[in-house]
Design an enzyme around this catalytic site. Sequence first.
Site, PDB file in Angstrom:
ATOM      1  N   GLU A 163       1.909   3.558   4.444  1.00 13.58           N
ATOM      2  CA  GLU A 163       1.175   2.330   4.741  1.00 13.58           C
ATOM      3  C   GLU A 163       1.649   1.670   6.031  1.00 13.58           C
ATOM      4  O   GLU A 163       0.853   1.116   6.799  1.00 13.58           O
ATOM      5  CB  GLU A 163       1.288   1.357   3.572  1.00 13.58           C
TER       6      GLU A 163
ATOM      7  N   HIS B 201      -1.535  -2.227  -9.336  1.00 15.82           N
ATOM      8  CA  HIS B 201      -2.954  -2.070  -9.044  1.00 15.82           C
ATOM      9  C   HIS B 201      -3.733  -3.359  -9.308  1.00 15.82           C
ATOM     10  O   HIS B 201      -4.962  -3.345  -9.296  1.00 15.82           O
ATOM     11  CB  HIS B 201      -3.558  -0.942  -9.887  1.00 15.82           C
TER      12      HIS B 201
HETATM   13  C1  LIG Z   1       3.009   3.075  -1.874  1.00 18.52           C
HETATM   14  C2  LIG Z   1       1.817   3.742  -2.471  1.00 18.52           C
HETATM   15  N1  LIG Z   1       0.780   4.073  -1.685  1.00 18.52           N
HETATM   16  C3  LIG Z   1      -0.315   4.653  -2.199  1.00 18.52           C
HETATM   17  C4  LIG Z   1      -0.410   4.918  -3.536  1.00 18.52           C
HETATM   18  C5  LIG Z   1      -1.673   5.554  -4.117  1.00 18.52           C
HETATM   19  N2  LIG Z   1      -1.379   6.910  -4.522  1.00 18.52           N
HETATM   20  C6  LIG Z   1      -1.079   7.218  -5.788  1.00 18.52           C
HETATM   21  S1  LIG Z   1      -0.643   8.813  -5.982  1.00 18.52           S
HETATM   22  C7  LIG Z   1      -0.897   9.126  -4.331  1.00 18.52           C
HETATM   23  C8  LIG Z   1      -0.663  10.508  -3.779  1.00 18.52           C
HETATM   24  C9  LIG Z   1       0.752  10.935  -3.923  1.00 18.52           C
HETATM   25  O1  LIG Z   1       0.848  12.292  -3.615  1.00 18.52           O
HETATM   26  P1  LIG Z   1       2.135  13.133  -3.925  1.00 18.52           P
HETATM   27  O2  LIG Z   1       3.340  12.360  -3.495  1.00 18.52           O
HETATM   28  O3  LIG Z   1       1.952  14.463  -3.354  1.00 18.52           O
HETATM   29  O4  LIG Z   1       2.235  13.199  -5.511  1.00 18.52           O
HETATM   30  P2  LIG Z   1       1.215  13.904  -6.533  1.00 18.52           P
HETATM   31  O5  LIG Z   1       0.214  12.873  -6.918  1.00 18.52           O
HETATM   32  O6  LIG Z   1       0.630  15.084  -5.847  1.00 18.52           O
HETATM   33  O7  LIG Z   1       2.066  14.286  -7.703  1.00 18.52           O
HETATM   34  C10 LIG Z   1      -1.292   7.994  -3.672  1.00 18.52           C
HETATM   35  C11 LIG Z   1      -1.592   7.922  -2.240  1.00 18.52           C
HETATM   36  C12 LIG Z   1       0.706   4.565  -4.318  1.00 18.52           C
HETATM   37  N3  LIG Z   1       0.720   4.787  -5.646  1.00 18.52           N
HETATM   38  N4  LIG Z   1       1.794   3.984  -3.782  1.00 18.52           N
END
Ligand SMILES: Cc1ncc(C[n+]2csc(CCOP(=O)(O)OP(=O)(O)O)c2C)c(N)n1
Lengths: 343, 343, 326, 326
Positions: free
Chosen positions: D60, D129
């Site tokens: 972000e 959220h």
């Molecule tokens: C600080 C933050 N930014 C954005 C999100 C929204 N979000 C939830 S899961 C995700 C993707 C995360 O990807 P990864 O780290 O590869 O984990 P995976 O879901 O593949 O297990 C995002 C962008 C969040 N939860 N927290």
Amino acid sequence: MLEILRPDGSIVGEPPFSMDETKRLYGAMVSARTYDTKGTALQKQGRLATYASFEGQEAAQVGAIATLRHDDWLVATYRDAAAMWMQGYPWVNLFLGRTGDERGGSPPVGVNVLPPSITVGAHMIHAVGLGWAEAHQGRDRIAMTLFGDGATSEGDFHEAMNFAGVFGAPVVFLCQNNHYAISTPRHRQTASETIAQKADAYGIPGVQVDGNDLFAVATAAQEAVARARDGSGPTLIEAVTFRVGPHTTADDPSRYRDVSEETEWRGLDPIDRVQRYLESLGEWTPEWNDQLAESAAKEIEAAIAEAEAFDPLGPSEIFEAMFETPTPQLERQRSLLVGEPDG
Amino acid sequence: MLEILRPDGSIVGEPPFSMDETKRLYGAMVSARTYDTKGTALQKQGRLATYASFEGQEAAQVGAIATLRHDDWLVATYRDAAAMWMQGYPWVNLFLGRTGDERGGSPPVGVNVLPPSITVGAHMIHAVGLGWAEAHQGRDRIAMTLFGDGATSEGDFHEAMNFAGVFGAPVVFLCQNNHYAISTPRHRQTASETIAQKADAYGIPGVQVDGNDLFAVATAAQEAVARARDGSGPTLIEAVTFRVGPHTTADDPSRYRDVSEETEWRGLDPIDRVQRYLESLGEWTPEWNDQLAESAAKEIEAAIAEAEAFDPLGPSEIFEAMFETPTPQLERQRSLLVGEPDG
Amino acid sequence: MAEQNLAQALTGALDHVLSTDPGTIVLGEDVGLTGGVFRVTDGLQAKHGPERVIDTPVAESGIVGAAFGMAIAGLRPIAEIQFLGFAYPAFDQVVSHISRIRNRSRHRFTAPLVIRIPYGAGIGAAEHHSESTEALFTHTPGLKVVIPATPADAAGLLLTAVADPDPVIFLEPIRSYRRLRGEVGDPPEPVAFGEAVLRQRGSDVTIISYGAMVPDVLEAAAQLGHTGTQADVIDLRTLVPLDIEAVLESVARTGRAVIVQEGHRTCGFAAELAASIQENALYLLEAPVARVTGWDTVVPLRRAEHHYVPSIGRIVAAVESTMRGV
Amino acid sequence: MAEQNLAQALTGALDHVLSTDPGTIVLGEDVGLTGGVFRVTDGLQAKHGPERVIDTPVAESGIVGAAFGMAIAGLRPIAEIQFLGFAYPAFDQVVSHISRIRNRSRHRFTAPLVIRIPYGAGIGAAEHHSESTEALFTHTPGLKVVIPATPADAAGLLLTAVADPDPVIFLEPIRSYRRLRGEVGDPPEPVAFGEAVLRQRGSDVTIISYGAMVPDVLEAAAQLGHTGTQADVIDLRTLVPLDIEAVLESVARTGRAVIVQEGHRTCGFAAELAASIQENALYLLEAPVARVTGWDTVVPLRRAEHHYVPSIGRIVAAVESTMRGV
Ligand SMILES: Cc1ncc(C[n+]2csc(CCOP(=O)(O)OP(=O)(O)O)c2C)c(N)n1
Ligand SMILES: Cc1ncc(C[n+]2csc(CCOP(=O)(O)OP(=O)(O)O)c2C)c(N)n1
Ligand SMILES: [Mg+2]
Ligand SMILES: [Mg+2]
């Protein structure tokens, strides 16, 4: 570690500059040193807020900026006055900023240099955005950003490098590893052997150079600038140097390091080195040097006088640049402060 | 990339577990898959908030946790229920959390597993603090933290890795590179070739393993845990795996990837692989498998029933855990909400 | 009892907790070898060792996030951020995790830690070195927010902060570090949270403030006293928890309230106080509750910062117009 | 004019600015291929290309910091953060740089950009959220803060935000995305900043709100109308700049004010409004200005979040006690 100009003034490899250009850059370093010495002195007289000397880092700053085009972007820090000036930021603005006046942050139009970053780390991603936007708009301006060894520990360094890698942004990341972040020595800042190797984490080329070697810095920067300009993406350069003075005029280095360390690095002074080189080729004379010093001193004195001639911002003015047009709330607050009847 | 157990069930090198242990872990993966399937199903019935399936990642989670001691710390994410459960976090808490109830975040005393991290990236440094504090207090508990490929882009990943490197914290960083962060494929997340290589930026060992290979994950984790436990510092492990399901039940992967990618990875299923291995040694029978599945189903059903028997938090209770003792302000707000006369 | 300035009082309190509670540790940028930019941690590393007074890399989110983990694992970390303007990179850790882990885990995991942060203008420093954004923390549920005004309170509140079972944001008034001197016990006397103190008693108007503004408020009150307006001066000491009773008790006596705050005006703590006072005491008010605040501007740099910080003149003028009922 | 829900109205407005201003770009996590978690950017990448609708890494601070640089270099970035709870990692960029570059450079460099962020509770999502922490932004000088309540306003305010020469925090009410439908012009009609709108006219009490709470406030006002209390309902639309005139004009007619805000109580925007109203209109008030707010708690998870968000019952009760003068 890339080295071209050795401490004794001798050369390994190819100098990246013509003799004329080398002499011009020597002059620039002399000017920068003059400004720097003056900055510390004025602060002691109470005429500037705390001042952050860059003594010993002139080659890194001057050498890197010498490879930029006049309209390229520069995003640098409180310790990078030499670099900013080289890229067009007037001495008067630099002084004005250090007196504690926002108008220091307003260089002339056409100078694409942001006001110096005071927060550590946040500004590198700005360079990514700048370079990216230039490319997006079909221009070939690039962005260079300067930062210290300490700044590499901030999360924003990581995000900036990663974005630059993913989007292939035309950015040159120049880390001046001056061995200290205030009191914290480089080896307690990160356990990686070099800072240059951090580039690999982002799929970016990284190179370590002798930061007190004008030619080495410029050679690496030239290559990085060319890569950026032709769309081949970002580069990280680690210029290994040393902050021979205190962190700022408020700092006392004897609390955290041995003076011998400073003495040793003073022996590796980046300006002396170019002097020896020029001298060995018969291109340096005491008279010429005096001339440079004198004209630098004049220029700097004039800038100080100009900066100090500014009246401080008045009460109304502190409200004026929060938005293009102040909100009604700000207008009301302005009235409260200046005692005008509330609109 | 370290590989031990091949997709066809054959072995290269040394399995890190005895046959008994391998069979126990196979059982654990079956349980985890049962929970996971149930999670998606319950969400579809409206009984859970959005659910994040870990289908396909069971070997990475179970294999890594199998190398921990029961009192080691685990700091993991919304997608790591299998890992959390392996480390003692009850299924009932996991379900309860997913119904939207804070009490899911309160595992029994003795279970050193934090509630799942919903924000991406912030939690890795918590593991650094935990491990560091254990060492500081002369204990040999270590901390493991799980995160995704997307999380490596956050600044906090960098700060966590760097702190761990500088302070030699006893931490195992396990990245489950499941190739996607919601819709963003791994190669748009970072331009580095592997995630493992990022460790080098922090002077930390980094290793890439086949994340669908129970034995490879466990072998790397064993080594990392041993290093952490004996004071040799942190390790980064990249477990290369794949999220075969949607990001969460709210996601539709067909918007951003071809189903063939999922099909291909389903063919590399981590549970099937152990089954083939066991079968080839005469250690797997359909009857035994049915037994495991049945007892897992029972256990999971019981956990669901237990979770669903909780009455929701009442209005008073939302004020109760903001501090050890609510402030007068919170007491007043509580009174306002529950309609009691204002104290 | 020794006469100390506010910085020394803090050093003494830190030394005391480090000496008496082996679980305490101090961490931050330059807190060890060089004793911190304001020398508040001076000598502590030499005395208590580099394992307990820890120089960290330049990474605020890392400092605060690591402290969070340490607190959960049983330590009592006292983290320092060099200036409030450098706390924002750690904001996510504070808002999303430190303030919430108790609720998220229903008391199972807790983060008893202290984040010490110098705040406020008045020393003519560079940008980001003059913030008074305490309202960002008071708006965040789950944090205690403490702002001492005197050396004895600084020491006493710090002891209480370290002993508190919940996270505490501890804001230290930069311009009072060396300007203010006062008696401090050895060891310091703990000062309870949630108890405002009446710094001056009067019956005409209630002036409410905290932290760096308190000396100026007292000076303004003294000037007002000469012209016949006797002010109750309340120093809140802790914003969360808030001793609203003390405020209402005083306003009930005076019928007038002026709040003095250095932070930006919109949604500052003075807004909360003004809202609360009129909610509870509207019919007792003989004038609107007045706010004297910093403006909704960046804190100006050295040459113009005096236009920003509430001046004694502005405080006096606000009280005078409150006395006139406007 | 077409009947659209709030999310569709935003999609249309984004499509319009992308189509008409080549300097605009959209960037954020998952905004491209998948059209964003709420599908607000649906179809825009396919139509305008991956160079203008950009999927970023999960970072972000990087998104917002890069947008800052882009804006300085002449683009008009429209950044998306997936939820307000994920904006805190970008807080430093917003507070320390985006909001300040104009002042720091005395107009020489500016950051005209928009940060779109879904906010608010009510969809039973996971922790982080459901935030309504707009006050963190309204307390930060140099930011405009916009919170639309209706589809037409969402589209119209977004056009104005993109055209604005200064940075705009644009908060989108999650629970209204699909719940609310309304007429939206094609292209949408720009809506000026700093102009509140009277959603219902009455003479007994002024109810002030914004964003996601507006539909509930209108429902409460309707219920009150049945029992004889006629409310002026003001939807602020932009918190910075604030149309305080509209508020004061209404309170001058009604003598009573109730502010409804989903955010935490202490130092929330309602505190600012209450403080301002009594500052300007104390002698016209027939009852204390009342606040109906979220609490100083973490927003509870799905099973208990209804205890947090101001309910219609709480709004009605607050108006009734205001009518009784308490
Ligand atoms: C600080 C933050 N930014 C954005 C999100 C929204 N979000 C939830 S899961 C995700 C993707 C995360 O990807 P990864 O780290 O590869 O984990 P995976 O879901 O593949 O297990 C995002 C962008 C969040 N939860 N927290
Ligand atoms: C975000 C932030 N944190 C802390 C500081 C205080 N500070 C100013 S300079 C500095 C050290 C920076 O070291 P380095 O990046 O190596 O640059 P150098 O001063 O050596 O040029 C610190 C910690 C700051 N300005 N910003
Ligand atoms: Mg340095
Ligand atoms: Mg992933």
